[in-house]
Design an enzyme around this catalytic site. Sequence first.
Site, short mmCIF file in Angstrom:
data_model
loop_
_atom_site.label_atom_id
_atom_site.label_comp_id
_atom_site.label_asym_id
_atom_site.label_seq_id
_atom_site.Cartn_x
_atom_site.Cartn_y
_atom_site.Cartn_z
N GLY A 263 0.86 -1.19 -0.07
CA GLY A 263 0.11 -0.13 0.08
C GLY A 263 0.71 1.32 0.12
N HIS A 264 0.28 2.35 0.66
CA HIS A 264 0.79 3.72 0.80
C HIS A 264 2.13 3.84 1.25
CE1 HIS A 264 0.65 8.11 0.51
NE2 HIS A 264 0.60 8.14 1.81
N PHE A 265 2.22 3.18 2.62
CA PHE A 265 3.54 3.11 3.11
C PHE A 265 4.26 1.92 2.72
CE2 PHE A 265 1.25 5.95 5.77
CZ PHE A 265 2.25 7.15 6.06
#
Length: 284
Positions: A263-265
């Site tokens: 995901g994002h991180f």
Amino acid sequence: MSTIHYRKANADGFNVFYRESGSNGKPKLLLLHGFPTSSHMFRDLIPLLSDAFHMVAPDLPGFGLSDMPTRETFKYTFDNIANVIDRFTEVIGFDKFLIYVFDYGAPTGFRIAVKHPERITGIISQNGNAYVEGLSDGWNPIRAYWESPTTSNREALRAFLSPETTRWQYTHGVADESMVSPDGIALDNFYLARKGMDDVQLDLFLDYQSNVALYPTFQSYFRNHHPRFLATWGKNDPFFLPPGAEAFKRDIPGAQIRFHDTGHFALETHARAIAEDIRGCFAT
């Protein structure tokens, strides 16, 4: 493995906290974090690259352990954040350097690149956007605030600052949530809970429209200077979509694009894979 040092530098009266590791003789690499985190997000990546780079990871103004002046004494805009980090690089002697940009670090780093193209030896973008096709529908509540900056639209965005939303940002799109350390989530929520931080972040949500307005300027820089470029992307990011990574090749035909199933991180689960991406493109 090189030691990590934890320091502060005074950038014209603004104290910037930073992590530093690696040898002075190696290529310089500036690591720029995003929202709502700090240089702590690079805790796993730095040891993996410390033999190949001289790395510095600052906390952006208002984030982490860098100064967080009041909104009356410092206007929280991306222009001002970039100006502080630009001066910080001069203070610590980063004259020519690679930049690693993530989330808020992207419009910060891209501003510096536009201002000083001769200083930038390459760019690593990890979910750091510069194209409208990279913006998901998750931005719609913030777009509504840009279009009508009313009190009600501002208040509606406070949900983005909740502990539950921080955890969601870390775990959304991750196949195995047990790989995500709770430490980063807890630290981010600690910083977000500081007095006055909510309004700082809401100010930056409003000013993010200035970054979108600069996308053509950033793209012109890419076309005119063709920096060595790597996009290494968590493909399940709910905010910055894979087309945003692929779009870099439109302006930098030689750009390298890598996607990871996270995901994002992305560093929370794929630090080693991203370190290998960076080595493959930039370590000499």
